[in-house]
Design a protein around this motif. Structure first.
Motif, PDB file in Angstrom:
ATOM      1  N   THR A   1       1.172   3.433   2.264  1.00  0.00           N
ATOM      2  CA  THR A   1       1.695   3.764   3.600  1.00  0.00           C
ATOM      3  C   THR A   1       2.772   2.752   3.984  1.00  0.00           C
ATOM      4  O   THR A   1       3.962   3.070   4.003  1.00  0.00           O
ATOM      5  CB  THR A   1       0.556   3.780   4.636  1.00  0.00           C
ATOM      6  OG1 THR A   1      -0.126   2.524   4.613  1.00  0.00           O
ATOM      7  CG2 THR A   1      -0.406   4.924   4.369  1.00  0.00           C
ATOM      8  N   VAL A   2       2.334   1.525   4.314  1.00  0.00           N
ATOM      9  CA  VAL A   2       3.250   0.412   4.594  1.00  0.00           C
ATOM     10  C   VAL A   2       2.582  -0.848   4.032  1.00  0.00           C
ATOM     11  O   VAL A   2       1.418  -0.804   3.653  1.00  0.00           O
ATOM     12  CB  VAL A   2       3.499   0.255   6.128  1.00  0.00           C
ATOM     13  CG1 VAL A   2       4.093   1.524   6.725  1.00  0.00           C
ATOM     14  CG2 VAL A   2       2.217  -0.120   6.890  1.00  0.00           C
TER      15      VAL A   2
ATOM     16  N   PRO B   1      -7.617  -4.288  17.296  1.00  0.00           N
ATOM     17  CA  PRO B   1      -8.426  -4.489  16.080  1.00  0.00           C
ATOM     18  C   PRO B   1      -7.685  -4.183  14.776  1.00  0.00           C
ATOM     19  O   PRO B   1      -6.657  -3.505  14.776  1.00  0.00           O
ATOM     20  CB  PRO B   1      -9.580  -3.501  16.283  1.00  0.00           C
ATOM     21  CG  PRO B   1      -9.050  -2.459  17.207  1.00  0.00           C
ATOM     22  CD  PRO B   1      -8.039  -3.126  18.080  1.00  0.00           C
TER      23      PRO B   1
ATOM     24  N   THR C   1       0.871  -1.169   0.000  1.00  0.00           N
ATOM     25  CA  THR C   1       0.000   0.000   0.000  1.00  0.00           C
ATOM     26  C   THR C   1       0.915   1.228   0.000  1.00  0.00           C
ATOM     27  O   THR C   1       2.133   1.090   0.175  1.00  0.00           O
ATOM     28  CB  THR C   1      -0.974   0.085   1.206  1.00  0.00           C
ATOM     29  OG1 THR C   1      -0.337   0.770   2.284  1.00  0.00           O
ATOM     30  CG2 THR C   1      -1.491  -1.270   1.668  1.00  0.00           C
TER      31      THR C   1
ATOM     32  N   ARG D   1       0.132 -11.120  17.300  1.00  0.00           N
ATOM     33  CA  ARG D   1      -0.645  -9.937  17.698  1.00  0.00           C
ATOM     34  C   ARG D   1      -1.701 -10.299  18.729  1.00  0.00           C
ATOM     35  O   ARG D   1      -2.332 -11.345  18.638  1.00  0.00           O
ATOM     36  CB  ARG D   1      -1.325  -9.360  16.453  1.00  0.00           C
ATOM     37  CG  ARG D   1      -2.082  -8.051  16.704  1.00  0.00           C
ATOM     38  CD  ARG D   1      -2.552  -7.517  15.380  1.00  0.00           C
ATOM     39  NE  ARG D   1      -3.405  -6.371  15.427  1.00  0.00           N
ATOM     40  CZ  ARG D   1      -3.053  -5.168  14.969  1.00  0.00           C
ATOM     41  NH1 ARG D   1      -1.854  -4.972  14.501  1.00  0.00           N
ATOM     42  NH2 ARG D   1      -3.915  -4.178  14.981  1.00  0.00           N
TER      43      ARG D   1
ATOM     44  N   GLU E   1       2.468   4.819   8.611  1.00  0.00           N
ATOM     45  CA  GLU E   1       1.088   4.347   8.508  1.00  0.00           C
ATOM     46  C   GLU E   1       0.072   5.473   8.318  1.00  0.00           C
ATOM     47  O   GLU E   1       0.371   6.650   8.523  1.00  0.00           O
ATOM     48  CB  GLU E   1       0.698   3.550   9.759  1.00  0.00           C
ATOM     49  CG  GLU E   1       1.522   2.316  10.005  1.00  0.00           C
ATOM     50  CD  GLU E   1       2.769   2.603  10.807  1.00  0.00           C
ATOM     51  OE1 GLU E   1       3.132   3.785  10.959  1.00  0.00           O
ATOM     52  OE2 GLU E   1       3.394   1.643  11.265  1.00  0.00           O
TER      53      GLU E   1
ATOM     54  N   PRO F   1      -3.613  -5.762   9.319  1.00  0.00           N
ATOM     55  CA  PRO F   1      -2.676  -4.933  10.072  1.00  0.00           C
ATOM     56  C   PRO F   1      -1.428  -4.736   9.214  1.00  0.00           C
ATOM     57  O   PRO F   1      -1.356  -5.271   8.102  1.00  0.00           O
ATOM     58  CB  PRO F   1      -2.356  -5.816  11.283  1.00  0.00           C
ATOM     59  CG  PRO F   1      -2.421  -7.209  10.733  1.00  0.00           C
ATOM     60  CD  PRO F   1      -3.444  -7.207   9.620  1.00  0.00           C
TER      61      PRO F   1
ATOM     62  N   THR G   1     -17.268  -0.587  16.859  1.00  0.00           N
ATOM     63  CA  THR G   1     -16.828   0.237  15.725  1.00  0.00           C
ATOM     64  C   THR G   1     -15.930  -0.575  14.802  1.00  0.00           C
ATOM     65  O   THR G   1     -15.434  -1.635  15.179  1.00  0.00           O
ATOM     66  CB  THR G   1     -16.033   1.442  16.234  1.00  0.00           C
ATOM     67  OG1 THR G   1     -14.978   0.965  17.076  1.00  0.00           O
ATOM     68  CG2 THR G   1     -16.906   2.423  17.005  1.00  0.00           C
ATOM     69  N   VAL G   2     -15.723  -0.046  13.585  1.00  0.00           N
ATOM     70  CA  VAL G   2     -14.808  -0.682  12.635  1.00  0.00           C
ATOM     71  C   VAL G   2     -13.935   0.395  11.974  1.00  0.00           C
ATOM     72  O   VAL G   2     -14.409   1.500  11.704  1.00  0.00           O
ATOM     73  CB  VAL G   2     -15.586  -1.506  11.573  1.00  0.00           C
ATOM     74  CG1 VAL G   2     -16.524  -0.642  10.746  1.00  0.00           C
ATOM     75  CG2 VAL G   2     -14.636  -2.265  10.654  1.00  0.00           C
TER      76      VAL G   2
ATOM     77  N   SER H   1      -8.194   3.390  21.000  1.00  0.00           N
ATOM     78  CA  SER H   1      -7.454   2.671  19.970  1.00  0.00           C
ATOM     79  C   SER H   1      -6.473   1.721  20.644  1.00  0.00           C
ATOM     80  O   SER H   1      -5.347   2.080  20.958  1.00  0.00           O
ATOM     81  CB  SER H   1      -6.727   3.669  19.070  1.00  0.00           C
ATOM     82  OG  SER H   1      -6.386   3.033  17.867  1.00  0.00           O
ATOM     83  N   PRO H   2      -6.945   0.484  20.915  1.00  0.00           N
ATOM     84  CA  PRO H   2      -6.187  -0.419  21.780  1.00  0.00           C
ATOM     85  C   PRO H   2      -4.746  -0.643  21.337  1.00  0.00           C
ATOM     86  O   PRO H   2      -3.873  -0.851  22.178  1.00  0.00           O
ATOM     87  CB  PRO H   2      -6.990  -1.716  21.688  1.00  0.00           C
ATOM     88  CG  PRO H   2      -8.339  -1.316  21.203  1.00  0.00           C
ATOM     89  CD  PRO H   2      -8.166  -0.099  20.385  1.00  0.00           C
TER      90      PRO H   2
HETATM   91  O1  TXA Z   1      -1.332   2.520   6.943  1.00  0.00           O
HETATM   92  C1  TXA Z   1      -1.912   1.713   7.679  1.00  0.00           C
HETATM   93  O2  TXA Z   1      -2.797   2.053   8.477  1.00  0.00           O
HETATM   94  C2  TXA Z   1      -1.481   0.247   7.593  1.00  0.00           C
HETATM   95  C3  TXA Z   1      -1.818  -0.255   6.185  1.00  0.00           C
HETATM   96  C4  TXA Z   1      -1.535  -1.721   6.007  1.00  0.00           C
HETATM   97  O3  TXA Z   1      -3.154   0.053   5.883  1.00  0.00           O
HETATM   98  N1  TXA Z   1      -2.111  -0.543   8.595  1.00  0.00           N
HETATM   99  C5  TXA Z   1      -1.813  -0.472   9.916  1.00  0.00           C
HETATM  100  O4  TXA Z   1      -2.493  -1.385  10.699  1.00  0.00           O
HETATM  101  O5  TXA Z   1      -1.001   0.311  10.363  1.00  0.00           O
HETATM  102  P1  TXA Z   1      -2.133  -1.690  12.219  1.00  0.00           P
HETATM  103  O6  TXA Z   1      -2.970  -2.846  12.602  1.00  0.00           O
HETATM  104  O7  TXA Z   1      -0.679  -1.838  12.368  1.00  0.00           O
HETATM  105  O8  TXA Z   1      -2.677  -0.429  12.999  1.00  0.00           O
HETATM  106  C6  TXA Z   1      -4.080  -0.190  13.090  1.00  0.00           C
HETATM  107  C7  TXA Z   1      -4.389   0.759  14.229  1.00  0.00           C
HETATM  108  C8  TXA Z   1      -4.130   0.121  15.577  1.00  0.00           C
HETATM  109  O9  TXA Z   1      -3.565   1.103  16.440  1.00  0.00           O
HETATM  110  C9  TXA Z   1      -5.549  -0.275  16.033  1.00  0.00           C
HETATM  111  O10 TXA Z   1      -5.671  -0.340  17.440  1.00  0.00           O
HETATM  112  C10 TXA Z   1      -6.380   0.844  15.418  1.00  0.00           C
HETATM  113  O11 TXA Z   1      -5.789   1.089  14.161  1.00  0.00           O
HETATM  114  N2  TXA Z   1      -7.789   0.431  15.222  1.00  0.00           N
HETATM  115  C11 TXA Z   1      -8.278  -0.524  14.402  1.00  0.00           C
HETATM  116  N3  TXA Z   1      -9.620  -0.646  14.545  1.00  0.00           N
HETATM  117  C12 TXA Z   1      -9.997   0.263  15.474  1.00  0.00           C
HETATM  118  C13 TXA Z   1     -11.247   0.630  16.066  1.00  0.00           C
HETATM  119  N4  TXA Z   1     -12.376   0.030  15.726  1.00  0.00           N
HETATM  120  N5  TXA Z   1     -11.240   1.619  16.997  1.00  0.00           N
HETATM  121  C14 TXA Z   1     -10.097   2.231  17.335  1.00  0.00           C
HETATM  122  N6  TXA Z   1      -8.864   1.939  16.816  1.00  0.00           N
HETATM  123  C15 TXA Z   1      -8.828   0.960  15.904  1.00  0.00           C
END
Ligand code: TXA
Ligand code: MG
Length: 315
Positions: free
Chosen positions: A28-29, A56, A26, A51, A173, A135, A110-111, A215-216
């Motif tokens: 971003t990463v 989420p 993507t 993880r 990201e 992720p 939420t999503v 945002s866990p």
């Molecule tokens: O650029 C990006 O965002 C990349 C690319 C692959 O899209 N993805 C990414 O995913 O960085 P990840 O899983 O490393 O980080 C996602 C963040 C986490 O801090 C997670 O807690 C938050 O988004 N998150 C996901 N769903 C959430 C929700 N329903 N409410 C609050 N925070 C959420």
């Protein structure tokens, strides 16, 4: 199946359809994706990354019409952000539809949704025919991958597919914005700056300290190279002779400082700093660097996301 490396979108999409997981490029990463509705495949993501299940995943879509599968409540501020930044490096949090497995959302109501601007990402998601929960494609805690080679470094030998594509344009990201509340809140600073967001939602909020509950993922240690990190204001502060040392920053180092360093990355501007940060951390790991000096920059524009990641890597 062991690690499959391919540049063929059809091969990668077939693996998703057969309950497998695929790392994909993507802007971003790199992400590590599964069919959002396939619990068996989703479990594989958590297992291979190491993880925690209370963290989420972001759901990636290839067209705005896929939003209908994910949420039936899109607020007016969310609509404004979608119009301005989809496709792009913005993730928005919406009330979720019942259809989405609890594993994707850590059982929150939420999503998180993002439509990447990367053509390679979108054609992959489109070929899969379903939204892709993903992720970042790194072992939990390590720096996010900005090339397919980084994904291979973390997961070689594991049962997954890596869709080869271009290096990530931003190298940091996406920005995560909670739109499930009345006034949107930035939960994670990222590639889209707060200044850009304010042009669309002038009242948008960002508080450095109060994001963990919402945002866990933010409570976990992140982005860390094996080396110790030290934040410095200028390269003049570099002094170690004891350790194997590296420096990344905007400021140039003098000849006397260069002698102390095994690896130097001078960035021409903040955009390049963002793009090179995780990449540099990984090079330092490969070269067994003990101490990385990271130059502090103002927390404005993309500088806010850069310093956020550096501080997380310290802890
Ligand atoms: O650029 C990006 O965002 C990349 C690319 C692959 O899209 N993805 C990414 O995913 O960085 P990840 O899983 O490393 O980080 C996602 C963040 C986490 O801090 C997670 O807690 C938050 O988004 N998150 C996901 N769903 C959430 C929700 N329903 N409410 C609050 N925070 C959420
Ligand atoms: Mg991550």
């Amino acid at each position: 199946m062991k690690t499959v490396l391919t540049d063929n979108v059809n091969t990668a999409a077939k693996i998703i359809i057969n309950s497998g997981i695929v790392a994909f490029p993507t802007e971003t990463v790199y992400g590590l994706g599964a069919n959002v509705f396939d619990v068996k495949a989703l479990n594989k993501i958590f297992k291979v990354k190491g993880r925690e299940k209370d963290n989420p995943l972001i759901v990636h879509i290839s067209s705005k019409s896929q939003l209908d599968f994910l949420s039936s409540e899109i607020s007016s501020s969310a609509k404004k952000l979608i119009n301005a930044f989809f496709p792009g490096a913005l993730t928005i949090i919406l009330q979720r539809n019942e259809l989405i497995p609890g594993l994707v959302t850590a059982n929150l109501n939420t999503v998180a949704v993002r439509m990447p601007s990367s053509k390679a990402a979108r054609s992959f998601i489109q070929r899969c025919g379903v939204p892709i929960a993903a992720p970042s494609a790194n072992i939990s805690g390590s720096p996010s991958p900005t090339t397919y080679k980084h994904v291979l470094e973390d997961f070689n030998g594991k049962t997954l597919c890596i869709l080869k594509g271009p290096d990530s344009k931003y190298g940091i990201e996406s920005t995560v914005v909670d739109c499930s509340v009345e006034i949107p809140v930035v939960l994670r600073p990222g590639a889209i700056t707060i200044e850009e967001l304010k042009k669309v939602i002038p009242g948008i909020k960002y508080r450095k300290k109060h994001q963990v509950v919402k945002s866990p993922g933010l409570k976990y240690k992140h982005y860390s190279p094996k080396a110790k990190i030290q934040i410095i204001k200028t390269p003049d502060e570099i002094k170690s002779k004891v350790y194997k040392t590296a420096y990344i920053g905007l400021g140039k180092t003098g000849k006397d400082k260069m002698k102390l360093l095994s690896r130097i990355q001078i960035c021409n501007n903040v955009g390049q700093y963002a793009k090179k940060l995780f990449w540099f951390f990984r090079i330092c790991d490969n070269e067994k660097i003990d101490l990385i000096y990271v130059q502090k920059i103002p927390e404005s524009g993309i500088g806010l996301a850069i310093m956020n990641r550096v501080k997380k890597a310290l802890k």
